[in-house]
Design an enzyme around this catalytic site. Sequence first.
Site, PDB file in Angstrom:
ATOM      1  N   ASP A 194     -12.128 -15.552 -27.293  1.00  0.00           N
ATOM      2  CA  ASP A 194     -11.011 -16.255 -27.921  1.00  0.00           C
ATOM      3  C   ASP A 194      -9.965 -15.223 -28.352  1.00  0.00           C
ATOM      4  OD1 ASP A 194     -10.760 -18.315 -30.954  1.00  0.00           O
ATOM      5  OD2 ASP A 194      -9.294 -17.703 -29.465  1.00  0.00           O
ATOM      6  N   ASP A 237      -9.009 -24.220 -34.946  1.00  0.00           N
ATOM      7  CA  ASP A 237      -8.969 -22.920 -35.643  1.00  0.00           C
ATOM      8  C   ASP A 237      -8.754 -23.148 -37.134  1.00  0.00           C
ATOM      9  OD1 ASP A 237      -7.484 -21.673 -32.766  1.00  0.00           O
ATOM     10  OD2 ASP A 237      -9.252 -20.780 -33.680  1.00  0.00           O
TER      11      ASP A 237
HETATM   12  C1  DX5 Z   1      -7.080 -16.319 -33.622  1.00  0.00           C
HETATM   13  C2  DX5 Z   1      -7.181 -17.658 -32.974  1.00  0.00           C
HETATM   14  C3  DX5 Z   1      -6.522 -17.586 -31.616  1.00  0.00           C
HETATM   15  C4  DX5 Z   1      -6.400 -18.898 -30.919  1.00  0.00           C
HETATM   16  C5  DX5 Z   1      -6.003 -18.700 -29.465  1.00  0.00           C
HETATM   17  O1  DX5 Z   1      -7.578 -16.369 -34.898  1.00  0.00           O
HETATM   18  O2  DX5 Z   1      -8.558 -18.038 -32.857  1.00  0.00           O
HETATM   19  O3  DX5 Z   1      -7.259 -16.685 -30.851  1.00  0.00           O
HETATM   20  O4  DX5 Z   1      -7.593 -19.544 -31.000  1.00  0.00           O
HETATM   21  O5  DX5 Z   1      -4.892 -17.919 -29.459  1.00  0.00           O
HETATM   22  P1  DX5 Z   1      -4.151 -17.451 -28.121  1.00  0.00           P
HETATM   23  O6  DX5 Z   1      -4.856 -18.064 -26.931  1.00  0.00           O
HETATM   24  O7  DX5 Z   1      -2.760 -17.983 -28.285  1.00  0.00           O
HETATM   25  O8  DX5 Z   1      -4.224 -15.973 -28.129  1.00  0.00           O
END
Ligand code: DX5
Length: 243
Positions: free
Chosen positions: A186, A40
Amino acid sequence: MNAPDRPIQIVPSVLPANFARLGDECAALEEAGVDRIQWDVMDGVFVPNLTFGPDVIAACRSHANVMFEAHLMVVNPDPMLGAYVDAGCEMLIVHAESVTHLHRTLSRVQELGARPAVAINPSTSVEAVAHVLDLVDMVLVMTVNPGFGGQAYISTMEPKINALRQLIDASGSEGAGGNGVDIEVDGGISADTIEGAAAAGANVLVSGSALFRYDEGLAHGVADLRCRAEAAAAAAASQTFNS
Ligand code: DX5
């Protein structure tokens, strides 16, 4: 509805990982059976948060063999595309909202030898990617507003995932690589939410905080999430077939 011929893939976000041991964390994720690893990348402008760039990813490249994908939550990603490829990212995910000329940016990703993908935020319509489906291997439908892990899943994205699957199928596009177009989700993906996303049509599922929270460990978490997603996708495909 789901495209039953598109295999379920479980992809961890490294956001909740121990940043002091990122290389070891990548090795542990590979050992746990993930299909690839998502980085990310956040610039503090496109999203409020700031994370890491290509040098951190490159430092971890030798610690795992699974594919790396860079989720570029940055404004104006074009000048740095090559750096993420050089860092070892086989797939680059560009946000439709972050570039002026999305068609050109995705074409550039492919010219660099990487697999192109495009992400859309919760308020962005699937129409934003309708004319670039031939330039991508995957569309990422954000199920949170980007910037932070641990946020609540936005279930109203499920009709959008479904609409995107129908748009892709109706387009007949074989995608950039000729193997069709996957749908990734995601944000807030957990044991409680993964079935809804998979049944709606997502086949690539990113999980960060929920995966790292499994008391039984990463391998159990990957297997549990995969099993739940596969069962939901199969049930949805069967329902569609019988309807
Ligand atoms: C947001 C990020 C998150 C991350 C996953 O910008 O991209 O979505 O990847 O986060 P969780 O699985 O903890 O919601």
